[in-house]
Design a protein around this motif. Structure first.
Motif, mmCIF file in Angstrom:
data_model
loop_
_atom_site.group_PDB
_atom_site.id
_atom_site.type_symbol
_atom_site.label_atom_id
_atom_site.label_comp_id
_atom_site.label_asym_id
_atom_site.label_seq_id
_atom_site.Cartn_x
_atom_site.Cartn_y
_atom_site.Cartn_z
ATOM 1 N N GLN A 104 0.823 -1.209 0.000
ATOM 2 C CA GLN A 104 0.000 0.000 0.000
ATOM 3 C C GLN A 104 0.859 1.261 0.000
ATOM 4 O OE1 GLN A 104 -3.390 0.289 2.698
ATOM 5 N NE2 GLN A 104 -3.063 -1.842 3.212
ATOM 6 N N LEU A 105 1.935 1.241 0.778
ATOM 7 C CA LEU A 105 2.820 2.402 0.850
ATOM 8 C C LEU A 105 3.483 2.644 -0.498
ATOM 9 C CD1 LEU A 105 4.113 4.568 2.639
ATOM 10 C CD2 LEU A 105 5.880 2.898 3.248
ATOM 11 N N LEU A 109 9.813 -8.232 -1.500
ATOM 12 C CA LEU A 109 8.485 -8.723 -1.877
ATOM 13 C C LEU A 109 7.482 -7.587 -2.091
ATOM 14 C CD1 LEU A 109 8.326 -11.700 0.649
ATOM 15 C CD2 LEU A 109 8.549 -11.879 -1.826
ATOM 16 N N MET A 110 7.894 -6.357 -1.840
ATOM 17 C CA MET A 110 7.000 -5.211 -1.993
ATOM 18 C C MET A 110 6.619 -5.034 -3.460
ATOM 19 S SD MET A 110 7.737 -1.262 -0.822
ATOM 20 C CE MET A 110 9.118 -1.040 -1.974
ATOM 21 N N ASP A 111 5.340 -4.767 -3.703
ATOM 22 C CA ASP A 111 4.844 -4.573 -5.071
ATOM 23 C C ASP A 111 3.718 -3.553 -5.043
ATOM 24 O OD1 ASP A 111 3.499 -4.773 -7.583
ATOM 25 O OD2 ASP A 111 4.335 -6.774 -7.868
ATOM 26 N N GLY A 112 4.009 -2.366 -5.550
ATOM 27 C CA GLY A 112 3.018 -1.301 -5.526
ATOM 28 C C GLY A 112 1.861 -1.508 -6.472
ATOM 29 N N GLY A 113 1.929 -2.544 -7.324
ATOM 30 C CA GLY A 113 0.819 -2.827 -8.216
ATOM 31 C C GLY A 113 -0.293 -3.616 -7.568
ATOM 32 N N THR A 114 -0.035 -4.166 -6.387
ATOM 33 C CA THR A 114 -1.051 -4.944 -5.695
ATOM 34 C C THR A 114 -2.135 -4.014 -5.164
ATOM 35 O OG1 THR A 114 0.651 -6.526 -5.058
ATOM 36 C CG2 THR A 114 -1.445 -6.662 -3.911
ATOM 37 N N ARG A 115 -3.386 -4.326 -5.476
ATOM 38 C CA ARG A 115 -4.472 -3.388 -5.206
ATOM 39 C C ARG A 115 -5.094 -3.528 -3.838
ATOM 40 N NH1 ARG A 115 -8.281 -4.902 -10.104
ATOM 41 N NH2 ARG A 115 -7.862 -6.947 -9.156
ATOM 42 N N ARG A 116 -5.068 -4.735 -3.258
ATOM 43 C CA ARG A 116 -5.777 -4.974 -1.997
ATOM 44 C C ARG A 116 -4.928 -5.874 -1.102
ATOM 45 N NH1 ARG A 116 -9.556 -5.594 -6.157
ATOM 46 N NH2 ARG A 116 -11.392 -4.220 -6.027
ATOM 47 N N GLN A 117 -5.188 -5.801 0.193
ATOM 48 C CA GLN A 117 -4.459 -6.642 1.131
ATOM 49 C C GLN A 117 -4.706 -8.117 0.842
ATOM 50 O OE1 GLN A 117 -5.256 -5.539 5.181
ATOM 51 N NE2 GLN A 117 -4.303 -3.532 4.971
ATOM 52 N N GLU A 118 -5.922 -8.454 0.405
ATOM 53 C CA GLU A 118 -6.226 -9.855 0.092
ATOM 54 C C GLU A 118 -5.326 -10.366 -1.023
ATOM 55 O OE1 GLU A 118 -9.880 -7.996 1.846
ATOM 56 O OE2 GLU A 118 -8.456 -7.446 0.254
ATOM 57 N N GLU A 119 -5.053 -9.511 -2.004
ATOM 58 C CA GLU A 119 -4.178 -9.919 -3.099
ATOM 59 C C GLU A 119 -2.721 -9.997 -2.649
ATOM 60 O OE1 GLU A 119 -6.822 -8.516 -6.941
ATOM 61 O OE2 GLU A 119 -5.059 -7.328 -6.413
ATOM 62 N N THR A 120 -2.326 -9.143 -1.724
ATOM 63 C CA THR A 120 -0.985 -9.272 -1.153
ATOM 64 C C THR A 120 -0.822 -10.625 -0.480
ATOM 65 O OG1 THR A 120 -0.709 -6.890 -0.787
ATOM 66 C CG2 THR A 120 0.637 -8.365 0.548
ATOM 67 N N ARG A 121 -1.818 -11.012 0.322
ATOM 68 C CA ARG A 121 -1.728 -12.297 1.017
ATOM 69 C C ARG A 121 -1.665 -13.454 0.024
ATOM 70 N NH1 ARG A 121 -5.004 -9.500 4.993
ATOM 71 N NH2 ARG A 121 -6.966 -10.042 3.982
#
Length: 280
Positions: A137-138, A171-183
């Motif tokens: 998110q950051l 592992l940081m990826d600013g393209g991930t839109r939601r916490q669920e997708e990060t998990r």
């Protein structure tokens, strides 16, 4: 929004009488008060903690991340601050750590760690999965990259938690839109799958839609879907999304509950391996 106040200042400036302070305010820290009807939000708690340090503390960690646009935290989140050690105060975590002038910025009245320093501290002090959820998110909110944090990793070689931070930042990826997708992305990483591309935009020249993440070589995507929404425009938008994904030759595997992540992860892993074997 009404902000916390310092009692001694309010009395000295004749802004309040002792009776008004006693009856209309409640203490949250020594000499720090909020109105009795004031809701305890993360920002209110952050501001109150800053006042408690006599305005010397630097907002850090999750509280700083929230000020940079990260969501998902509430009033129960501890307020982390960098500054001289003072006696313990409930809800506040003081860290006596080195910090350079180029690692601090002003947001309103508050001094806050920069996005890069905030990212480093999130990686150092939080478990990997939680850190990466906030880091994604950051990165998105502050247009932050791993390369931007690299100078700080070099500056603080040997600091506590640095190996953990390196892992989280990789592992940081600013393209991930939601916490669920990060998990889900972390789960697939732990399954040994290659890193997917995130935030994949598909267009046929007329319509455009987005897949959460996926692998371009086999046109396999994975997305988090909000729980089904009844009728109306939402249902039409969902239908158009799925139709466009199919027209573009992609297969999208969706999930609505990250608690079922391992099951989805197994299906994704098997499908990805199957498609790559076919393409050999």
């Amino acid at each position: 929004m009404q902000r916390p106040i310092m009692g001694t200042e309010a009395l000295a400036g004749a802004e309040l009488t002792r009776g008004q302070l006693r009856w209309n305010y409640r203490a949250v820290h020594p000499d720090v008060y909020i109105a009795k009807n004031q809701k305890r939000t993360l920002y209110v708690n952050t501001y109150a903690a800053w006042l408690w340090t006599r305005r010397t503390g630097i907002i850090a960690g999750r509280a700083a991340a929230a000020m940079h646009g990260v969501y998902g935290m509430d009033a129960s989140t501890p307020i982390e601050m960098i500054g001289p050690h003072i006696r313990h105060q409930r809800g506040v975590v003081m860290r006596e750590e080195r910090i350079g002038g180029d690692e601090v910025q002003s947001i309103g009245e508050l001094r806050v760690t920069t996005a890069a320093r905030t990212a480093l501290d999130l990686g150092r002090h939080l478990p990997r999965d939680l850190a990466v959820q906030y880091l994604d998110q950051l990165a998105r909110a502050a247009d932050l990259t791993e390369a931007a944090v690299a100078p700080l990793i070099e500056r603080y070689r040997g600091a506590r938690g640095l190996p953990r931070a390196r892992v989280a930042l990789s592992l940081m990826d600013g393209g991930t839109r939601r916490q669920e997708e990060t998990r889900m992305r972390l789960l697939m990483h732990d399954f040994g799958l290659p890193a997917p591309r995130t935030n994949i935009a598909l267009t046929d020249g007329r319509d455009t839609t987005v897949i959460g993440m996926g692998w371009d070589d086999v046109k396999l995507g994975v997305s988090y879907f909000e729980p089904p929404r009844p009728g109306g425009c939402a249902a039409v938008q969902d239908l158009r999304h799925h139709e466009l994904v199919a027209r573009m030759g992609w297969t999208e595997m969706g999930f609505i509950n990250s608690g079922h992540g391992r099951s989805v992860g197994y299906h994704v892993r098997n499908e990805l391996h199957r498609r790559r074997r076919q393409n050999r």
